[in-house]
Design a protein around this motif. Sequence first.
Motif, PDB file in Angstrom:
ATOM      1  N   UNK A 149      38.459  35.081  35.983  1.00  0.00           N
ATOM      2  CA  UNK A 149      37.157  34.489  35.681  1.00  0.00           C
ATOM      3  C   UNK A 149      36.444  34.375  37.029  1.00  0.00           C
ATOM      4  N   UNK A 150      35.755  35.431  37.417  1.00  0.00           N
ATOM      5  CA  UNK A 150      35.163  35.479  38.755  1.00  0.00           C
ATOM      6  C   UNK A 150      36.256  35.458  39.812  1.00  0.00           C
ATOM      7  N   UNK A 151      36.138  34.510  40.750  1.00  0.00           N
ATOM      8  CA  UNK A 151      37.147  34.399  41.809  1.00  0.00           C
ATOM      9  C   UNK A 151      38.329  33.526  41.406  1.00  0.00           C
ATOM     10  N   UNK A 152      38.269  33.015  40.184  1.00  0.00           N
ATOM     11  CA  UNK A 152      39.372  32.173  39.698  1.00  0.00           C
ATOM     12  C   UNK A 152      40.293  32.989  38.813  1.00  0.00           C
ATOM     13  N   UNK A 153      41.548  32.589  38.796  1.00  0.00           N
ATOM     14  CA  UNK A 153      42.494  33.185  37.867  1.00  0.00           C
ATOM     15  C   UNK A 153      43.063  32.054  37.012  1.00  0.00           C
ATOM     16  N   UNK A 154      42.775  32.112  35.708  1.00  0.00           N
ATOM     17  CA  UNK A 154      43.363  31.152  34.776  1.00  0.00           C
ATOM     18  C   UNK A 154      44.792  31.627  34.568  1.00  0.00           C
ATOM     19  N   UNK A 177      30.533  32.164  32.711  1.00  0.00           N
ATOM     20  CA  UNK A 177      30.460  30.702  32.586  1.00  0.00           C
ATOM     21  C   UNK A 177      30.797  30.227  31.178  1.00  0.00           C
ATOM     22  N   UNK A 178      31.435  31.077  30.400  1.00  0.00           N
ATOM     23  CA  UNK A 178      31.739  30.708  29.009  1.00  0.00           C
ATOM     24  C   UNK A 178      33.183  31.064  28.655  1.00  0.00           C
ATOM     25  N   UNK A 228      44.130  42.035  19.998  1.00  0.00           N
ATOM     26  CA  UNK A 228      43.205  42.918  20.718  1.00  0.00           C
ATOM     27  C   UNK A 228      43.430  42.867  22.231  1.00  0.00           C
ATOM     28  N   UNK A 229      43.428  41.649  22.783  1.00  0.00           N
ATOM     29  CA  UNK A 229      43.537  41.491  24.241  1.00  0.00           C
ATOM     30  C   UNK A 229      44.852  42.062  24.785  1.00  0.00           C
ATOM     31  N   UNK A 230      45.919  41.891  24.016  1.00  0.00           N
ATOM     32  CA  UNK A 230      47.248  42.338  24.468  1.00  0.00           C
ATOM     33  C   UNK A 230      47.323  43.843  24.680  1.00  0.00           C
ATOM     34  N   UNK A 231      46.464  44.590  23.996  1.00  0.00           N
ATOM     35  CA  UNK A 231      46.584  46.050  24.070  1.00  0.00           C
ATOM     36  C   UNK A 231      45.782  46.654  25.218  1.00  0.00           C
ATOM     37  N   UNK A 232      45.075  45.806  25.972  1.00  0.00           N
ATOM     38  CA  UNK A 232      44.213  46.359  27.030  1.00  0.00           C
ATOM     39  C   UNK A 232      44.412  45.600  28.334  1.00  0.00           C
ATOM     40  N   UNK A 233      44.752  46.328  29.372  1.00  0.00           N
ATOM     41  CA  UNK A 233      44.859  45.745  30.709  1.00  0.00           C
ATOM     42  C   UNK A 233      43.544  46.037  31.440  1.00  0.00           C
ATOM     43  N   UNK A 234      42.885  45.001  31.915  1.00  0.00           N
ATOM     44  CA  UNK A 234      41.604  45.182  32.610  1.00  0.00           C
ATOM     45  C   UNK A 234      41.845  45.723  34.016  1.00  0.00           C
ATOM     46  N   UNK A 235      41.171  46.845  34.339  1.00  0.00           N
ATOM     47  CA  UNK A 235      41.397  47.497  35.631  1.00  0.00           C
ATOM     48  C   UNK A 235      40.266  47.248  36.620  1.00  0.00           C
ATOM     49  N   UNK A 236      39.162  46.651  36.159  1.00  0.00           N
ATOM     50  CA  UNK A 236      37.998  46.533  37.063  1.00  0.00           C
ATOM     51  C   UNK A 236      37.613  45.081  37.327  1.00  0.00           C
ATOM     52  N   UNK A 237      38.602  44.193  37.426  1.00  0.00           N
ATOM     53  CA  UNK A 237      38.275  42.830  37.827  1.00  0.00           C
ATOM     54  C   UNK A 237      37.654  42.850  39.212  1.00  0.00           C
ATOM     55  N   UNK A 238      36.551  42.127  39.381  1.00  0.00           N
ATOM     56  CA  UNK A 238      35.885  42.087  40.694  1.00  0.00           C
ATOM     57  C   UNK A 238      36.707  41.283  41.671  1.00  0.00           C
TER      58      UNK A 238
END
Length: 257
Positions: A115-120, A166-167, A247-257
């Motif tokens: 989440x931006x510069x944060x990691x939950x 922010x959501x 849904x989320x489990x099947x996709x690894x996000x590769x473009x986190x800023x």
Amino acid sequence: MSDARYFRVDYVINPYMDTAVQPDPAAAAAEHDALVAAHLAAGRKVELLASAPECPDMVYTANAAVVRGRRAVLANLPPERRAETPYHHEWFADNGFEVIESPYPFSGQGDALACGDLLLAGYGQRTDPRAHDVVAEFLGYGIVPLRTTGPRWYDLDLVVAVLGPALLAYYPDALDAPSRARLRGLGLELIEVGEREATAFALNLVSDGTTVTMTAGAPELAGRLRERGLTVVELDTTQLRKGGGGVRCTALTLDNR
Ligand code: ARG
């Protein structure tokens, strides 16, 4: 993303799995194809890593790693899923990523939502909090540790969803009290989801801030997201649910800023 070619329930490592209830191969393939198509239609780019026969959970690529920029911290998965990691490692190395492996149990992006510069950062089930330090150091995130309350919430991506900068949406009862307080203290807008929709994996969604790709069967959350101007695409996840994912489990996000 991977594919559902070898998707089966061979073992039970979360309370949603039952070896007597197997996915239908054709229906699972169609479900996965529809997910890929939905991401492409939303304007996202999808890289595919072919699944391997000895890896019945490989369809859930979110657990492979957490990625930021050109760096990836590989997961340290339960023993039943360890055979996946060499395939993940090879993919990252072949694609020019700098890779490290977590020496501590770590569920990859399943327990690490950017989440931006944060990691939950989830812990208490599949992730040892010491893995958070490794991730913070290598990827430069500020860690927000969030403890989930039991095996039904074996990964944080069933409990919290990042919808935009922010959501967030979340199911409060699946986090312990200090974690709830930490999440509420971030100053972000929070949508609360009820138990029924959380258990239906409503929060296990992919959002790019404009389009939300989520499971069908969670009309309350879908409606509240539409009220906020988001485009919501609801998809059938009946087969994927048999492995305890969505849904989320099947996709690894590769473009986190
Ligand atoms: N059967 C898989 C497991 O228990 C499901 C993983 C779902 N992934 C997720 N990111 N929640 O490991």
